[in-house]
Write an enzyme that holds these catalytic residues in place. Structure first.
Site, mmCIF file in Angstrom:
data_model
loop_
_atom_site.group_PDB
_atom_site.id
_atom_site.type_symbol
_atom_site.label_atom_id
_atom_site.label_comp_id
_atom_site.label_asym_id
_atom_site.label_seq_id
_atom_site.Cartn_x
_atom_site.Cartn_y
_atom_site.Cartn_z
ATOM 1 N N GLU A 27 4.255 4.891 6.120
ATOM 2 C CA GLU A 27 4.259 5.878 5.042
ATOM 3 C C GLU A 27 3.452 7.094 5.479
ATOM 4 O O GLU A 27 2.325 6.967 5.950
ATOM 5 C CB GLU A 27 3.645 5.287 3.773
ATOM 6 N N ASP A 65 1.752 -3.428 -2.417
ATOM 7 C CA ASP A 65 1.690 -2.890 -1.048
ATOM 8 C C ASP A 65 2.702 -3.594 -0.141
ATOM 9 O O ASP A 65 3.291 -2.976 0.744
ATOM 10 C CB ASP A 65 0.284 -3.073 -0.459
ATOM 11 N N ASP A 124 2.708 -0.027 4.931
ATOM 12 C CA ASP A 124 2.158 0.749 3.828
ATOM 13 C C ASP A 124 0.649 0.803 4.053
ATOM 14 O O ASP A 124 -0.060 -0.143 3.718
ATOM 15 C CB ASP A 124 2.491 0.088 2.491
#
Length: 195
Positions: A68, A141, A7
């Site tokens: 991501e 996160d 992330d």
């Protein structure tokens, strides 16, 4: 299949490693955050993200890295930092020959919770349940990184079958030679009267 989920972020880059196959219980092998000080020089922050990710790659030796996909946000500074950290993750994996997959936030949310509009608390709760953890990973996160890895494990078989079907169809399709251009038609003579 062992997947490192990333992330991306400059201040907090979530990382999580999940192992398993679609349709079977998954196992978390590690979760954490690579942190950089917000007041440090950008170059030093990117090096710190790289070094942190390299340590995770060395320790866990994933077969895939799921990152991501950066999406448009209202805050340009935030999206720039996210894009820069994302590029570092892609570079670290690619340098080692590890395939990288990009997943949008809505794809990850839909895969893990069933809704592409789930909030962070819902994602954290489902990650906790799916990985049989005692509590949701903190900060968010870290939970998002695990969700990325789970999403990739679940989506990869279908994506691979789709890619194989497209390749097989392309191999079977008759190859038609490119059309040869026609010569331009000759202009028609007008049948007008001459004075």
């Amino acid at each position: 299949m062992r997947v490192l989920g990333v992330d991306p972020g400059l201040t907090r880059c979530g990382v999580g490693v999940v192992e398993g196959v679609a349709g079977r219980p998954l196992t978390m092998l590690g979760v954490g955050v690579v942190r950089t000080p917000a007041d440090a020089d950008l170059g030093h922050r990117l090096v710190a993200v790289e070094q942190g990710l390299e340590q995770w790659l060395d320790e866990h030796r994933p077969e895939f890295v799921a990152v991501e996909r950066v999406f448009s946000q209202h805050n340009v500074r935030t999206v720039m930092g996210t894009a820069q950290a994302s590029a570092v993750a892609i570079l670290c994996a690619s340098r080692r020959g590890i395939p990288v997959a990009l997943h949008t936030p809505s794809e990850v949310k839909a895969a893990v919770t069933g809704s592409g509009r789930a909030d962070k608390a819902q994602v954290g709760a489902m990650v906790t349940r799916l990985l049989r953890l005692d509590a949701p990973p903190r900060p968010a996160d870290a939970a998002d990184a695990l969700a990325l890895a789970i999403c990739h494990i679940w989506r990869a078989p279908a994506q691979n079958r789709l890619q194989q079907a497209v390749a097989a169809h392309a191999a079977r399709a008759p190859r038609t030679p490119p059309a040869t251009p026609r010569a331009p038609a000759a202009p028609h003579a007008s049948k007008g009267r001459t004075a």
